[in-house]
Design an enzyme around this catalytic site. Sequence first.
Site, PDB file in Angstrom:
ATOM      1  N   GLU A 176      12.451   3.321  13.966  1.00 49.22           N
ATOM      2  CA  GLU A 176      11.791   4.333  13.528  1.00 49.22           C
ATOM      3  C   GLU A 176      10.429   4.159  14.661  1.00 49.22           C
ATOM      4  O   GLU A 176      10.733   3.693  15.649  1.00 49.22           O
ATOM      5  CB  GLU A 176      11.003   3.730  12.113  1.00 49.22           C
ATOM      6  CG  GLU A 176      10.348   2.420  11.932  1.00 49.22           C
ATOM      7  CD  GLU A 176      10.140   2.351  10.466  1.00 49.22           C
ATOM      8  OE1 GLU A 176       9.808   3.272   9.538  1.00 49.22           O
ATOM      9  OE2 GLU A 176       9.927   1.291   9.888  1.00 49.22           O
ATOM     10  N   TYR A 179       0.856  -1.311  -0.048  1.00 47.33           N
ATOM     11  CA  TYR A 179       0.109  -0.012   0.020  1.00 47.33           C
ATOM     12  C   TYR A 179       0.906   1.351  -0.097  1.00 47.33           C
ATOM     13  O   TYR A 179       2.081   1.243   0.264  1.00 47.33           O
ATOM     14  CB  TYR A 179      -1.008   0.033   1.081  1.00 47.33           C
ATOM     15  CG  TYR A 179      -0.306   0.381   2.503  1.00 47.33           C
ATOM     16  CD1 TYR A 179       0.492  -0.758   3.044  1.00 47.33           C
ATOM     17  CD2 TYR A 179      -0.427   1.681   3.068  1.00 47.33           C
ATOM     18  CE1 TYR A 179       1.018  -0.120   4.456  1.00 47.33           C
ATOM     19  CE2 TYR A 179      -0.062   1.822   4.313  1.00 47.33           C
ATOM     20  CZ  TYR A 179       0.897   1.301   5.075  1.00 47.33           C
ATOM     21  OH  TYR A 179       1.475   1.330   6.156  1.00 47.33           O
ATOM     22  N   LEU A 184      11.055   1.512   7.146  1.00 49.77           N
ATOM     23  CA  LEU A 184      10.449   1.956   6.079  1.00 49.77           C
ATOM     24  C   LEU A 184      10.939   3.547   5.279  1.00 49.77           C
ATOM     25  O   LEU A 184      11.455   4.210   6.243  1.00 49.77           O
ATOM     26  CB  LEU A 184       8.819   2.652   6.159  1.00 49.77           C
ATOM     27  CG  LEU A 184       8.102   2.870   4.872  1.00 49.77           C
ATOM     28  CD1 LEU A 184       7.810   1.643   4.272  1.00 49.77           C
ATOM     29  CD2 LEU A 184       6.871   3.646   5.263  1.00 49.77           C
TER      30      LEU A 184
HETATM   31  N1  PLP Z   1       7.572   4.341   9.080  1.00 44.42           N
HETATM   32  C1  PLP Z   1       6.602   3.669   9.212  1.00 44.42           C
HETATM   33  C2  PLP Z   1       6.453   2.117   9.897  1.00 44.42           C
HETATM   34  C3  PLP Z   1       5.209   3.947   8.621  1.00 44.42           C
HETATM   35  O1  PLP Z   1       4.152   3.324   8.583  1.00 44.42           O
HETATM   36  C4  PLP Z   1       5.364   5.284   7.822  1.00 44.42           C
HETATM   37  C5  PLP Z   1       4.175   5.967   7.179  1.00 44.42           C
HETATM   38  O2  PLP Z   1       2.932   5.251   7.180  1.00 44.42           O
HETATM   39  C6  PLP Z   1       6.580   6.140   7.793  1.00 44.42           C
HETATM   40  C7  PLP Z   1       7.504   5.427   8.446  1.00 44.42           C
HETATM   41  C8  PLP Z   1       6.811   7.462   7.146  1.00 44.42           C
HETATM   42  O3  PLP Z   1       6.624   7.342   5.838  1.00 44.42           O
HETATM   43  P1  PLP Z   1       6.104   8.450   4.814  1.00 44.42           P
HETATM   44  O4  PLP Z   1       6.871   9.565   5.087  1.00 44.42           O
HETATM   45  O5  PLP Z   1       6.191   7.853   3.402  1.00 44.42           O
HETATM   46  O6  PLP Z   1       4.507   8.507   4.998  1.00 44.42           O
END
Ligand code: PLP
Length: 281
Positions: A178, A33, A202
């Site tokens: 994170e 997703y 991520l």
């Molecule tokens: N880390 C995790 C586990 C996440 O679920 C998300 C966003 O949903 C992020 C980091 C941040 O990613 P982004 O900046 O692309 O929203």
Amino acid sequence: MSPIYWYDNQFLPAEAVRVSPQDRGYYFGDGVYEVYRVYGGRLFETGLHYERLARSAAGVKLALPFGEAELEGVLTELVLRNEVREGTVYLQITRGVAPRNHLFPADAQPMAMAYCNEVARPVTTMEAGIKTITLEDTRWLHCDYKTLNLLANVLAKQEAAERGAGDAILRRGDIVTESSASNVMIVKDGRILTHPANNLILHGVTRAVSLRLARAEDIRAEERPFTVDELLAADEAFVTGTTVEVTPIVSVDGRPIGSGEPGPVTRRLQRAFARAIGLES
Ligand code: PLP
């Protein structure tokens, strides 16, 4: 107005969407997703989102049923049809509908679904910051794939809420990876530190944008693992994410970070981010 979904290649009102109980997303979490931001009626950073989606799909051996330009056209139309100015688009693609069997189905077609909501920027928490707790990161070793398997993240966020915190910061042993739904950055002696974009986190779009903005602002930024002790001793800390943007962390496990107030580097980055999305700041 009933929200318009994009489901199985059609634009449909929400109540007309029929999801099969045999969709592999439903019983295996077998899919990937993306969550996009919409600012001023336009999708933000579509190129970075597509790049990550393609990586996630390749990582789980799922063939995307569209190319980059086609997807952008569909999502742009979705935003327009829903008349959303400030919000998010949720997009997921599952491996499709087939009788339950772990093995990939021979003939199932990937099933894509997207919807678009009004979601305001979280101005209150961006201003005041959030309290956080630390928890062991119990996820698998491919946190770089944005898959539907979010149970560990759900449990972490729930525990944070039950303990009066805004988010849970995850650690593998001593290393901060994170948070449950965003990336974590600390500031020490004017320099930003954040976990490298490897398999343990991520690769956040907001993380990439924040690092780009930091460098443009002449703020030094380094991608290297840091420990929970470094987090606790940091001058500032913040999370980055599509819905949270740049949100200060004011405490960790009940201990204040820096002065216990959002710090100057965080504020500079927030202002740079606001300019990048077309807001005066
Ligand atoms: N880390 C995790 C586990 C996440 O679920 C998300 C966003 O949903 C992020 C980091 C941040 O990613 P982004 O900046 O692309 O929203």
